[in-house]
Design a protein around this motif. Structure first.
Motif: not given
Length: 120
Positions: A60-62, A89-90, A93-95, A99-101
């Motif tokens: 997600v950070v990348m 959320e990622h 909460h383990g999303r 999905e987050v990306i």
């Protein structure tokens, strides 16, 4: 590129040629954005951003860094709230990262579209 001294135009072209594909897309998108802001119709500038897909296993950070590079014209302060929510959320909460990306890409694209519409 009219209106630029020959050396400025040559310098921009040299910079463009030295960039990798993703950075070329970002530079082009930024130039198109500036053209729209300067009065060119969005349809004439064909304003688009190609953030490109992230690499396999992208975090997600990348993804946030990739999207920030692809959309340098956006005010990061206006994106920080939703970006932080998605990161939480990622991380908390383990999303799933994928999905987050995907949602981050939508958030950046929508903010870009709204910014272009305001400029025209």
């Amino acid at each position: 590129m009219t209106g630029l001294p020959d050396d400025a135009e040559a310098r921009l072209l040299a910079i463009f040629r030295a960039l990798d594909t993703d950075d070329r897309h970002a530079l082009q998108a930024y130039a198109e954005f500036l053209a729209v802001r300067g009065g060119m119709r969005a349809s004439d500038a064909d304003v688009t951003v190609n953030a490109g897909p992230g690499p396999e296993g992208e975090t997600v950070v990348m993804a946030i860094k990739r999207l920030t590079r692809a959309y340098p014209m956006l005010d990061r302060r206006k994106l920080i709230g939703r970006t932080s929510e998605l990161m939480a959320e990622h991380a908390l909460h383990g999303r799933a990262a994928v999905e987050v990306i995907t949602e981050l890409e939508v958030v950046f694209e929508e903010h870009f579209r709204k910014t272009v519409q305001r400029e025209t």
